[in-house]
Design a protein around this motif. Structure first.
Motif, PDB file in Angstrom:
ATOM      1  N   LEU A 283       0.762  -1.329  -0.014  1.00 30.88           N
ATOM      2  CA  LEU A 283      -0.123   0.120   0.443  1.00 30.88           C
ATOM      3  C   LEU A 283       0.478   1.310  -0.207  1.00 30.88           C
ATOM      4  O   LEU A 283       0.335   2.086  -0.252  1.00 30.88           O
ATOM      5  CB  LEU A 283      -0.588   0.238   1.095  1.00 30.88           C
ATOM      6  CG  LEU A 283      -1.831  -1.538   0.970  1.00 30.88           C
ATOM      7  CD1 LEU A 283      -2.621  -1.437   2.411  1.00 30.88           C
ATOM      8  CD2 LEU A 283      -2.273  -1.053   0.316  1.00 30.88           C
ATOM      9  N   PHE A 284       2.566   0.984   0.530  1.00 32.51           N
ATOM     10  CA  PHE A 284       2.782   2.780   0.398  1.00 32.51           C
ATOM     11  C   PHE A 284       4.461   2.100  -0.159  1.00 32.51           C
ATOM     12  O   PHE A 284       5.298   1.694   0.534  1.00 32.51           O
ATOM     13  CB  PHE A 284       3.360   2.961   2.197  1.00 32.51           C
ATOM     14  CG  PHE A 284       2.297   2.988   2.818  1.00 32.51           C
ATOM     15  CD1 PHE A 284       1.643   4.631   2.354  1.00 32.51           C
ATOM     16  CD2 PHE A 284       1.058   2.178   2.990  1.00 32.51           C
ATOM     17  CE1 PHE A 284       0.747   4.647   3.234  1.00 32.51           C
ATOM     18  CE2 PHE A 284       0.411   2.349   4.054  1.00 32.51           C
ATOM     19  CZ  PHE A 284       0.493   3.633   4.136  1.00 32.51           C
ATOM     20  N   PRO A 285       4.128   2.076  -1.738  1.00 32.96           N
ATOM     21  CA  PRO A 285       5.365   1.339  -2.183  1.00 32.96           C
ATOM     22  C   PRO A 285       6.268   2.799  -2.150  1.00 32.96           C
ATOM     23  O   PRO A 285       7.266   2.180  -3.046  1.00 32.96           O
ATOM     24  CB  PRO A 285       4.708   1.369  -3.754  1.00 32.96           C
ATOM     25  CG  PRO A 285       3.396   2.679  -3.813  1.00 32.96           C
ATOM     26  CD  PRO A 285       3.326   2.705  -2.505  1.00 32.96           C
ATOM     27  N   ASP A 286       6.377   4.020  -1.649  1.00 30.73           N
ATOM     28  CA  ASP A 286       7.840   4.961  -2.447  1.00 30.73           C
ATOM     29  C   ASP A 286       8.807   4.304  -0.674  1.00 30.73           C
ATOM     30  O   ASP A 286       8.179   3.965   0.504  1.00 30.73           O
ATOM     31  CB  ASP A 286       6.832   5.767  -1.654  1.00 30.73           C
ATOM     32  CG  ASP A 286       7.926   6.795  -1.504  1.00 30.73           C
ATOM     33  OD1 ASP A 286       9.702   6.727  -1.908  1.00 30.73           O
ATOM     34  OD2 ASP A 286       7.773   8.655  -1.115  1.00 30.73           O
ATOM     35  N   PHE A 296      -0.516  -4.563   6.594  1.00 28.74           N
ATOM     36  CA  PHE A 296      -1.774  -4.147   7.051  1.00 28.74           C
ATOM     37  C   PHE A 296      -2.793  -4.781   6.336  1.00 28.74           C
ATOM     38  O   PHE A 296      -2.785  -5.687   5.355  1.00 28.74           O
ATOM     39  CB  PHE A 296      -2.407  -2.755   6.820  1.00 28.74           C
ATOM     40  CG  PHE A 296      -1.199  -1.395   6.486  1.00 28.74           C
ATOM     41  CD1 PHE A 296      -1.560  -1.193   8.075  1.00 28.74           C
ATOM     42  CD2 PHE A 296       0.274  -1.297   6.310  1.00 28.74           C
ATOM     43  CE1 PHE A 296      -0.768  -0.423   8.465  1.00 28.74           C
ATOM     44  CE2 PHE A 296       0.547  -0.406   6.349  1.00 28.74           C
ATOM     45  CZ  PHE A 296       0.641   0.423   7.467  1.00 28.74           C
ATOM     46  N   ARG A 297      -3.508  -5.498   7.518  1.00 32.23           N
ATOM     47  CA  ARG A 297      -4.688  -6.520   7.158  1.00 32.23           C
ATOM     48  C   ARG A 297      -6.196  -5.937   6.698  1.00 32.23           C
ATOM     49  O   ARG A 297      -6.939  -5.271   7.994  1.00 32.23           O
ATOM     50  CB  ARG A 297      -4.445  -7.918   8.095  1.00 32.23           C
ATOM     51  CG  ARG A 297      -6.065  -8.832   7.634  1.00 32.23           C
ATOM     52  CD  ARG A 297      -6.001  -9.699   8.252  1.00 32.23           C
ATOM     53  NE  ARG A 297      -4.646 -10.643   8.307  1.00 32.23           N
ATOM     54  CZ  ARG A 297      -5.166 -11.566   7.115  1.00 32.23           C
ATOM     55  NH1 ARG A 297      -5.511 -11.833   6.309  1.00 32.23           N
ATOM     56  NH2 ARG A 297      -3.487 -12.915   6.845  1.00 32.23           N
ATOM     57  N   VAL A 298      -6.515  -6.297   5.386  1.00 29.75           N
ATOM     58  CA  VAL A 298      -7.631  -5.113   5.274  1.00 29.75           C
ATOM     59  C   VAL A 298      -8.871  -6.230   5.395  1.00 29.75           C
ATOM     60  O   VAL A 298      -8.298  -7.160   4.200  1.00 29.75           O
ATOM     61  CB  VAL A 298      -7.554  -3.501   4.392  1.00 29.75           C
ATOM     62  CG1 VAL A 298      -8.611  -2.895   3.782  1.00 29.75           C
ATOM     63  CG2 VAL A 298      -6.717  -3.273   4.717  1.00 29.75           C
ATOM     64  N   LYS A 327     -10.237  -1.361   8.852  1.00 32.17           N
ATOM     65  CA  LYS A 327      -8.995  -2.043   7.970  1.00 32.17           C
ATOM     66  C   LYS A 327      -8.143  -1.058   9.651  1.00 32.17           C
ATOM     67  O   LYS A 327      -8.920  -0.779  10.568  1.00 32.17           O
ATOM     68  CB  LYS A 327      -8.944  -0.322   7.622  1.00 32.17           C
ATOM     69  CG  LYS A 327      -9.516   1.042   7.250  1.00 32.17           C
ATOM     70  CD  LYS A 327      -9.105   1.836   6.648  1.00 32.17           C
ATOM     71  CE  LYS A 327      -9.388   3.302   7.290  1.00 32.17           C
ATOM     72  NZ  LYS A 327      -8.960   3.227   8.656  1.00 32.17           N
ATOM     73  N   PRO A 328      -7.277  -1.515  10.127  1.00 34.10           N
ATOM     74  CA  PRO A 328      -6.268  -0.199  11.389  1.00 34.10           C
ATOM     75  C   PRO A 328      -6.245   0.796  11.519  1.00 34.10           C
ATOM     76  O   PRO A 328      -6.375   1.630  10.253  1.00 34.10           O
ATOM     77  CB  PRO A 328      -4.528  -0.984  11.256  1.00 34.10           C
ATOM     78  CG  PRO A 328      -4.571  -2.345   9.468  1.00 34.10           C
ATOM     79  CD  PRO A 328      -5.843  -1.732   9.196  1.00 34.10           C
TER      80      PRO A 328
END
Length: 352
Positions: A283-286, A296-298, A327-328
């Motif tokens: 979710l955060f490729p940067d 993260f478990r969504v 989501k968290p």
């Protein structure tokens, strides 16, 4: 029928408008499509099938369409996050030959420059349990990202209740040029067993070793295990439950669950639903982001309705779906406290 050949055509064009809330949400009007053409002939030794599947989704931007919490593939060399990528023009160009080897038993060979290896459940756009669902699952790249593979050869045995098969195929996911046929190669393998105890049930388990599937993770292979159970009765109800685990090498193991159903209430009205739970670390490729590579478990819950209008040989379905997510709390600054979304669609299908 044309002489000894049976020719079959199926397909759809679906116009959608989707809107997702929150800081990462987006809205878009777009069109998805699929056309499938097949020729089949019975022979003295068995059966021959010629298969093709095509899509005009390459006309869409490489960034595809909004799909909150979905990840997979790239656009402009950048990872797609909260988007569903468009499919390639050529989704399948392959053939299958079945050989009769005994009472109710066949051996078969399948392959071609574009095809699908023996790995995972049926792709989401082909499942009856998701036939009117306008959105791809956010766990698509756990279950069926190999449904478009450039280079595949499969051999198997099939009986009335069992099918065992193994494939060699190209592990790399399709690149950003959606119009071409990429160079086939056989650098990955998979095995799948399918049990059909009766016409209503199909249960599969499969395992694959995939060579460097993701363009942004060179040198990283993947071991994938999937299991699924499909059910369909004769009264318009179909459902699937599935589990997938992908173990990156090097890297961590990520799992996902999915359940979905499609219920034709009568000749005109359909309800559908899907529930997913996905562990995602993309979710955060940067690389500069402090949450880069964090898992993260969504969960995503989706429900929808379609009104079907029949005018042989076409079916027009008009409908909508709505999504909610769990989501968290740590994702609140990025996704908002209670993100949600909806999709409106009009789908024209050849056939039911």
């Amino acid at each position: 029928m044309t002489d000894d050949w049976m020719l079959m055509a199926h397909g759809y064009v679906s116009a959608q408008y989707t809107d997702h809330s929150g800081p990462r949400g987006d809205d878009k009007a777009y069109v998805t499509s699929m056309a499938m053409l097949m020729a089949e002939r019975q022979t003295g030794f068995g059966k021959v099938q010629l298969r093709s599947m095509l899509s005009l989704e390459p006309m869409m931007s490489n960034r595809g369409y909004p799909n909150l919490f979905a990840t997979g593939e790239t656009a402009g060399g950048v990872a797609l996050v909260d988007r569903q990528h468009p499919h390639d023009l050529f989704m399948e160009l392959a053939a299958r030959v079945d050989f009769n080897i005994g009472d109710g038993a066949t051996a078969f060979v399948y392959g071609g420059p574009v095809g699908e290896p023996a790995l995972g459940p049926s792709a989401f756009m082909m499942r009856r349990s998701s036939r009117y669902n306008p959105e791809a699952p956010i766990g698509h790249h756990w279950f069926d990202p190999t449904h478009i593979t450039y280079g595949v050869v499969t051999a198997g045995l099939s009986t009335d209740k069992w099918q065992l098969e193994t494939s060699a195929f190209r592990g790399a996911e399709p690149d950003e040029d959606r119009w071409d046929i990429e160079t086939p190669r056989l650098d990955s393998w998979s095995v799948r067993a399918t049990w059909t105890p009766n016409p209503r049930w199909a249960v599969q388990a499969s395992y694959g070793q995939i060579h460097e599937p993701e363009a942004l993770h060179p040198g990283e292979d993947e071991h994938r295990f999937t299991a699924s159970a499909h059910y369909a009765d004769n009264d318009g109800f179909s459902a699937m439950a599935a589990f997938s685990s992908k173990n990156r090498e090097p890297g961590r193991t990520l799992t996902t669950w999915l359940a979905e159903a499609n219920w034709d209430l009568d000749d005109a009205n359909t309800l559908f639903a899907r529930a997913e739970n996905v562990a995602n670390d993309e979710l955060f490729p940067d690389h500069e982001d402090p949450l880069h590579d964090a898992t993260f478990r969504v969960s995503k819950l989706q429900a929808g309705y379609a009104r079907r209008i029949e005018f042989d040989p076409f079916t027009l379905a008009l409908g909508a779906s709505v999504n909610a997510y769990a989501k968290p709390d740590s994702l609140d600054p990025v996704y908002g406290r209670n993100p949600w979304g909806y999709t409106l669609f009009a789908r024209l299908s050849l056939g039911s």
